[in-house]
Structure formats: structure tokens, C-alpha cells
Scaffold this motif. Sequence first.
Motif, PDB file in Angstrom:
ATOM      1  N   SER A   1      33.597  80.888  30.132  1.00  0.00           N
ATOM      2  CA  SER A   1      32.496  80.674  31.073  1.00  0.00           C
ATOM      3  C   SER A   1      31.488  81.792  30.841  1.00  0.00           C
ATOM      4  O   SER A   1      31.738  82.726  30.074  1.00  0.00           O
ATOM      5  N   GLU A   2      30.345  81.719  31.480  1.00  0.00           N
ATOM      6  CA  GLU A   2      29.337  82.771  31.320  1.00  0.00           C
ATOM      7  C   GLU A   2      29.846  84.101  31.877  1.00  0.00           C
ATOM      8  O   GLU A   2      29.526  85.162  31.345  1.00  0.00           O
ATOM      9  N   GLU A   3      30.634  84.057  32.937  1.00  0.00           N
ATOM     10  CA  GLU A   3      31.218  85.272  33.502  1.00  0.00           C
ATOM     11  C   GLU A   3      32.199  85.914  32.509  1.00  0.00           C
ATOM     12  O   GLU A   3      32.218  87.136  32.339  1.00  0.00           O
ATOM     13  N   VAL A   4      32.992  85.089  31.843  1.00  0.00           N
ATOM     14  CA  VAL A   4      33.928  85.581  30.833  1.00  0.00           C
ATOM     15  C   VAL A   4      33.141  86.199  29.676  1.00  0.00           C
ATOM     16  O   VAL A   4      33.486  87.272  29.176  1.00  0.00           O
ATOM     17  N   GLU A   5      32.063  85.550  29.262  1.00  0.00           N
ATOM     18  CA  GLU A   5      31.230  86.068  28.170  1.00  0.00           C
ATOM     19  C   GLU A   5      30.671  87.443  28.519  1.00  0.00           C
ATOM     20  O   GLU A   5      30.681  88.360  27.700  1.00  0.00           O
ATOM     21  N   GLU A   6      30.197  87.610  29.746  1.00  0.00           N
ATOM     22  CA  GLU A   6      29.657  88.908  30.154  1.00  0.00           C
ATOM     23  C   GLU A   6      30.738  89.986  30.152  1.00  0.00           C
ATOM     24  O   GLU A   6      30.524  91.083  29.641  1.00  0.00           O
ATOM     25  N   CYS A   7      31.906  89.687  30.701  1.00  0.00           N
ATOM     26  CA  CYS A   7      33.004  90.656  30.704  1.00  0.00           C
ATOM     27  C   CYS A   7      33.428  90.999  29.282  1.00  0.00           C
ATOM     28  O   CYS A   7      33.711  92.160  28.977  1.00  0.00           O
ATOM     29  N   TYR A   8      33.475  90.011  28.407  1.00  0.00           N
ATOM     30  CA  TYR A   8      33.849  90.241  27.015  1.00  0.00           C
ATOM     31  C   TYR A   8      32.887  91.219  26.344  1.00  0.00           C
ATOM     32  O   TYR A   8      33.301  92.128  25.627  1.00  0.00           O
TER      33      TYR A   8
ATOM     34  N   VAL B   1      20.035  96.406  32.606  1.00  0.00           N
ATOM     35  CA  VAL B   1      20.825  96.016  31.433  1.00  0.00           C
ATOM     36  C   VAL B   1      19.981  95.009  30.656  1.00  0.00           C
ATOM     37  O   VAL B   1      19.517  94.019  31.204  1.00  0.00           O
ATOM     38  N   ARG B   2      19.776  95.288  29.353  1.00  0.00           N
ATOM     39  CA  ARG B   2      18.918  94.418  28.547  1.00  0.00           C
ATOM     40  C   ARG B   2      19.625  93.110  28.233  1.00  0.00           C
ATOM     41  O   ARG B   2      20.748  93.101  27.744  1.00  0.00           O
ATOM     42  N   ARG B   3      18.936  91.993  28.523  1.00  0.00           N
ATOM     43  CA  ARG B   3      19.504  90.658  28.361  1.00  0.00           C
ATOM     44  C   ARG B   3      18.562  89.768  27.568  1.00  0.00           C
ATOM     45  O   ARG B   3      17.365  89.998  27.523  1.00  0.00           O
ATOM     46  N   TRP B   4      19.138  88.712  26.971  1.00  0.00           N
ATOM     47  CA  TRP B   4      18.323  87.715  26.297  1.00  0.00           C
ATOM     48  C   TRP B   4      17.582  86.913  27.364  1.00  0.00           C
ATOM     49  O   TRP B   4      18.188  86.479  28.351  1.00  0.00           O
TER      50      TRP B   4
ATOM     51  N   TYR C   1      22.319  86.288  28.677  1.00  0.00           N
ATOM     52  CA  TYR C   1      23.440  87.026  28.086  1.00  0.00           C
ATOM     53  C   TYR C   1      22.991  88.450  27.760  1.00  0.00           C
ATOM     54  O   TYR C   1      21.822  88.697  27.491  1.00  0.00           O
ATOM     55  N   ILE C   2      23.944  89.351  27.730  1.00  0.00           N
ATOM     56  CA  ILE C   2      23.650  90.745  27.435  1.00  0.00           C
ATOM     57  C   ILE C   2      23.200  90.871  25.983  1.00  0.00           C
ATOM     58  O   ILE C   2      23.811  90.315  25.075  1.00  0.00           O
ATOM     59  N   LYS C   3      22.126  91.635  25.789  1.00  0.00           N
ATOM     60  CA  LYS C   3      21.543  91.801  24.461  1.00  0.00           C
ATOM     61  C   LYS C   3      21.985  93.114  23.813  1.00  0.00           C
ATOM     62  O   LYS C   3      22.386  93.131  22.658  1.00  0.00           O
TER      63      LYS C   3
ATOM     64  N   ALA D   1      23.888  83.715  21.020  1.00  0.00           N
ATOM     65  CA  ALA D   1      24.912  82.694  21.235  1.00  0.00           C
ATOM     66  C   ALA D   1      26.213  83.323  21.742  1.00  0.00           C
ATOM     67  O   ALA D   1      26.361  84.544  21.781  1.00  0.00           O
ATOM     68  N   ARG D   2      27.140  82.471  22.090  1.00  0.00           N
ATOM     69  CA  ARG D   2      28.458  82.893  22.566  1.00  0.00           C
ATOM     70  C   ARG D   2      29.156  83.777  21.533  1.00  0.00           C
ATOM     71  O   ARG D   2      29.131  83.481  20.335  1.00  0.00           O
ATOM     72  N   GLU D   3      29.760  84.881  21.995  1.00  0.00           N
ATOM     73  CA  GLU D   3      30.493  85.780  21.101  1.00  0.00           C
ATOM     74  C   GLU D   3      31.993  85.768  21.366  1.00  0.00           C
ATOM     75  O   GLU D   3      32.775  86.090  20.495  1.00  0.00           O
ATOM     76  N   CYS D   4      32.394  85.412  22.571  1.00  0.00           N
ATOM     77  CA  CYS D   4      33.814  85.384  22.922  1.00  0.00           C
ATOM     78  C   CYS D   4      34.404  84.059  22.439  1.00  0.00           C
ATOM     79  O   CYS D   4      34.212  83.019  23.063  1.00  0.00           O
ATOM     80  N   GLN D   5      35.112  84.109  21.334  1.00  0.00           N
ATOM     81  CA  GLN D   5      35.717  82.909  20.776  1.00  0.00           C
ATOM     82  C   GLN D   5      36.980  82.546  21.565  1.00  0.00           C
ATOM     83  O   GLN D   5      37.556  83.378  22.260  1.00  0.00           O
TER      84      GLN D   5
END
Length: 141
Positions: A64-71, A95-98, A103-105, A120-124
Amino acid sequence: MIVSGQGRRSLENCQVAPSKNEIVLDPNLNASEVEICRRGTSTPSQTASPAPQPSGLKRATQWSEEVEECYRFQTAGYRDVTEYCHVQGVSDSEVRRWPHNGYIKVLMSRNGGFIYFDKARECQDKDLNKCKMFNYNTENQ
């Protein structure tokens, strides 16, 4: 500028520059004394209240987007946005974001460097179980 007393070589030769928030050292110190000063002198950001401690955690099971941010925060060496903002002395809005997806940049890593993230998503899916989702007890804050 620091003027050191002659004959005494201790933490008196280390000070925090109030305008720059950094440690100023006596140029006559040797390497081991510089290390003692760095360990023994705290900057104003270190003397602030301790970071809030989580009351629990769970592992991510699906993306999820929350998981992506924590990752992304955990990749940089932080627990989550709360710890990052406390350690770096910034607010969540700094915090710099796209701009298109939020998402965090860019994050400052614990090592002192910067970590740049893709749009794009980084947490596979294979990394989901490594991501920890921390809960905070809001009654104490």
C-alpha cells in the motif's frame, strides 16, 4: 572562535556554535581528543526531547502507499516519518516528495548521505515482510 586554556585539555575545548548548530573544536587537539569532544558534546538537536517510542508493530503483508512510505524511511535507516522528522529536525511537510504521487523523493540517510528514490514503487513483493509498520500510543502524546 574558541580560546582554550593552557594546560587543560578536556571538553572545555569543545563548544557548540549557536548560529551554525555544529561543534567547534580547538585546532590544537589531536585526533583522539577530537573524538572525545564529538562523543561528549551534544548539539541542540540532540538535547531536545527524545523521539516518541512506538507502542507496537506489525509486518506488512500486502503493498500500500503507507507500506511504500515506511519502506523508504527504513531504507534510509529510520523507523518512520516520526523518527526521521525528530532526528533531522524537520516537519513532515519539509520531506521532499514527488509532486504527482506524493512518494518520498529524497531522504538524508543515517550515514550522512542522501538517498534518492524513483517515482515508481520501490518496495517489491519479496521485500514486504521486511517492512515494519509501527503504531504509536496517542494517549501519552
